[in-house]
Design a protein around this motif. Structure first.
Motif, mmCIF file in Angstrom:
data_model
loop_
_atom_site.group_PDB
_atom_site.id
_atom_site.type_symbol
_atom_site.label_atom_id
_atom_site.label_comp_id
_atom_site.label_asym_id
_atom_site.label_seq_id
_atom_site.Cartn_x
_atom_site.Cartn_y
_atom_site.Cartn_z
ATOM 1 N N PRO A 409 0.840 -1.065 0.150
ATOM 2 C CA PRO A 409 0.055 -0.233 -0.016
ATOM 3 C C PRO A 409 0.929 1.264 -0.041
ATOM 4 N N THR A 412 1.656 2.662 -3.333
ATOM 5 C CA THR A 412 0.520 3.657 -3.995
ATOM 6 C C THR A 412 0.521 4.898 -3.384
ATOM 7 N N THR A 413 0.656 5.069 -2.297
ATOM 8 C CA THR A 413 0.774 6.341 -1.514
ATOM 9 C C THR A 413 1.723 7.216 -1.856
ATOM 10 N N THR A 418 -1.763 2.570 -8.552
ATOM 11 C CA THR A 418 -2.453 1.425 -7.766
ATOM 12 C C THR A 418 -1.770 0.044 -8.130
ATOM 13 N N GLU A 419 -2.124 -1.004 -7.211
ATOM 14 C CA GLU A 419 -1.597 -2.327 -7.557
ATOM 15 C C GLU A 419 -1.953 -2.825 -8.877
ATOM 16 N N SER A 420 -2.980 -2.670 -9.217
ATOM 17 C CA SER A 420 -3.417 -3.182 -10.766
ATOM 18 C C SER A 420 -2.699 -2.357 -11.616
ATOM 19 N N GLU A 421 -2.462 -1.099 -11.628
ATOM 20 C CA GLU A 421 -1.602 -0.566 -12.634
ATOM 21 C C GLU A 421 -0.399 -0.760 -12.563
ATOM 22 N N LYS A 462 2.666 9.476 -10.470
ATOM 23 C CA LYS A 462 1.536 9.084 -11.592
ATOM 24 C C LYS A 462 1.140 10.501 -12.172
#
Length: 496
Positions: A409, A412-413, A418-421, A462
């Motif tokens: 996590p 992502t922060t 995100t994980e899926s990306e 991102k």
């Protein structure tokens, strides 16, 4: 002062409850002289008290939280006056069944103390405290040893009546010395069940206690008549040997709880089920009395340790639902004492031997050992996952081809992706383009030579913003020394 009295008082309560619980099995050799009981139904008579004594542990554990141990013990002892008096005047098989059913209340009180007592002590002492309370199991030893001795002097009916006096005394002790201020937990029983029944650990602990406490109860019920019938021992000798089994299992129980406070409980359970597996295997070969005694004592030692360990685990994992969880687990332990005597009786009637039954017991213990090992490693993986997910550093795990296999996590922060990306992509998706190809070439040369690299580099969020990070890359190798993973950890150190 009242709070300090609860451990000795509730332990004494359990002793009395268990003394009453095994009243019929302790006196069965004497009762059979006056009441005709078919050989095929003997196991039913001695096992019947175990049924209610097991099932009632769920509501008694729950209501111990609602009303407090003082009220539940007091009411239980008053209720027990009626079946004890009824059994003292029994003249038929049916009378023993009816009275025996309600004797189960004596065994059900176990879940009261294991729910109440942890409220008075810190978590690091719960194993020892519940282990000391569990020594109340010695009530079965007291009845098994003392009841036959007394019955030889005054008869079994008058011996049963003596228990009425004991129950009245302890009802009074709980009325005057029980803690009226015990903390209460008044959530709905349905809500508590919903909070625990989906947790697989509850059912694993139930299986383990089914075997450890179940073997304790089963051998307590099974041994007096078995030793008389199979080894032709006299009734008092059989009672003393059974009392020895109970004493070992009882006095070793707090040791199991103490060990569970000091060491990994699941690791201790591996030793417990290894011992039971080995001992039951010995008994399966119907050895002479000497080797039979060794096997039974190993089971007593292992079961005692296991009983102490398990009730360290239950309040640890089910602190908010301790009453209902204790009730369910202890119920399964009681039922574990109900089925083996019946199973052994049926197998003996078919084959003329107990060997198949003991071999089945050995295999169940072996299966439990495998489950404990699995649970131990699942716990370790769960801990690693918690560390992975809770660390403040971003983590990227890739395969040897540079494909991202996992992120945490914090990734992502810090990066915005995100994980899926991120999964399946190359970490160069984060590159800000500020480092030259020579920089990356030198970095991978260091990783190849040293297995690790640490330094600063610029990456891109991102949203397109560049940020400076402190990055560490390490290799993960298999047993043969080949690299199978790369793990990168990073922190945003962009100057403000």
């Amino acid at each position: 002062m009242v709070r300090k009295m609860q451990l000795p008082l509730q332990t004494a309560n359990l002793i009395v409850g268990f003394m009453v619980w095994v009243l019929i099995s302790s006196l069965m050799p004497f009762i059979r002289e006056d009441i005709a009981i078919p050989a095929g139904k003997l196991a039913i008579v001695t096992a019947v008290p175990v049924v209610l004594g097991s099932i009632l542990r769920i509501p008694l554990g729950y209501y111990a939280n609602v009303f407090g141990a003082r009220v539940i013990f007091l009411v239980s002892f008053i209720i027990l006056l009626f079946p004890v008096f009824y059994i003292s005047a029994a003249s038929s098989f049916t009378d023993l069944i009816i009275g025996g059913i309600f004797l189960g209340v004596g065994g059900a009180v176990f879940s009261v103390g294991v729910t109440s007592l942890p409220k008075y002590y810190p978590k690091e002492k719960h194993g020892l405290i519940n282990g000391i309370y569990g020594m109340g199991n010695m009530g079965t030893a007291i009845s098994t040893f003392a009841a036959p001795v007394i019955a030889t002097q005054i008869g079994w009916s008058m011996t049963v009546k003596l228990y009425l006096i004991l129950l009245l005394i302890f009802a009074a002790l709980n009325f005057f010395l029980g803690d009226k201020q015990e903390p209460r937990v008044k959530s709905s029983i349905v809500e508590q069940i919903k909070g625990v029944y989906k947790n697989e650990k509850l059912w694993f602990f139930s299986l383990f206690y089914f075997l450890t406490f179940g073997s304790f109860v089963a051998f307590t019920i099974f041994l007096p008549n078995f030793l008389v019938d199979y080894f032709a021992l006299d009734k008092v000798d059989a009672g003393m040997r059974t009392a020895g089994f109970i004493a070992v299992a009882t006095f070793i129980r707090p040791v199991g709880g103490w060990l569970a406070d000091k060491f990994q409980p699941l690791f201790l359970l591996m030793g417990v089920f290894s011992g039971i597996t080995f001992a039951a295997f010995i008994l399966a070969f119907s050895p002479a009395i000497g080797l039979y005694t060794v096997g039974v004592m190993i089971i007593a030692f292992s079961a005692g340790i296991g009983n102490g360990v398990i009730f360290k685990l239950v309040p640890f994992y089910f602190n908010k639902q301790a009453g209902i969880a204790n009730g369910i687990v202890s119920m399964m332990g009681g039922l574990g004492g109900f089925f083996p005597p019946l199973l052994l009786s049926v197998i003996y009637s078919i084959t003329g031997s107990y060997s198949i039954g003991f071999m089945a017991f050995s295999q169940v213990a072996l299966a439990s050992l495998i489950f404990v090992v699995w649970l131990y490693y699942m716990d370790r993986l769960s801990l690693q996952k918690e560390v992975f997910n809770s660390t403040a550093q971003g983590i990227i795990v890739t395969d040897t081809k540079g494909h991202i296999k996992a992120v945490n996590p914090a990734f992502t922060t810090l990066s915005g992706f995100t994980e899926s990306e991120a999964l399946g992509k190359n970490p160069n998706m984060l590159s800000a383009g500020r480092q030259s190809p020579e920089f990356y070439k030198e970095m991978w040369e260091v990783i190849g030579n040293d297995g690790q690299w640490q330094g600063e580099l610029w990456n891109k969020h991102k949203n397109g913003e560049d940020y400076l990070e402190m990055l560490t890359i390490a290799t993960v190798k298999d047993d043969s020394g080949d690299i199978v993973r790369y793990v990168g950890t990073f922190l945003d150190i962009t100057p403000e």
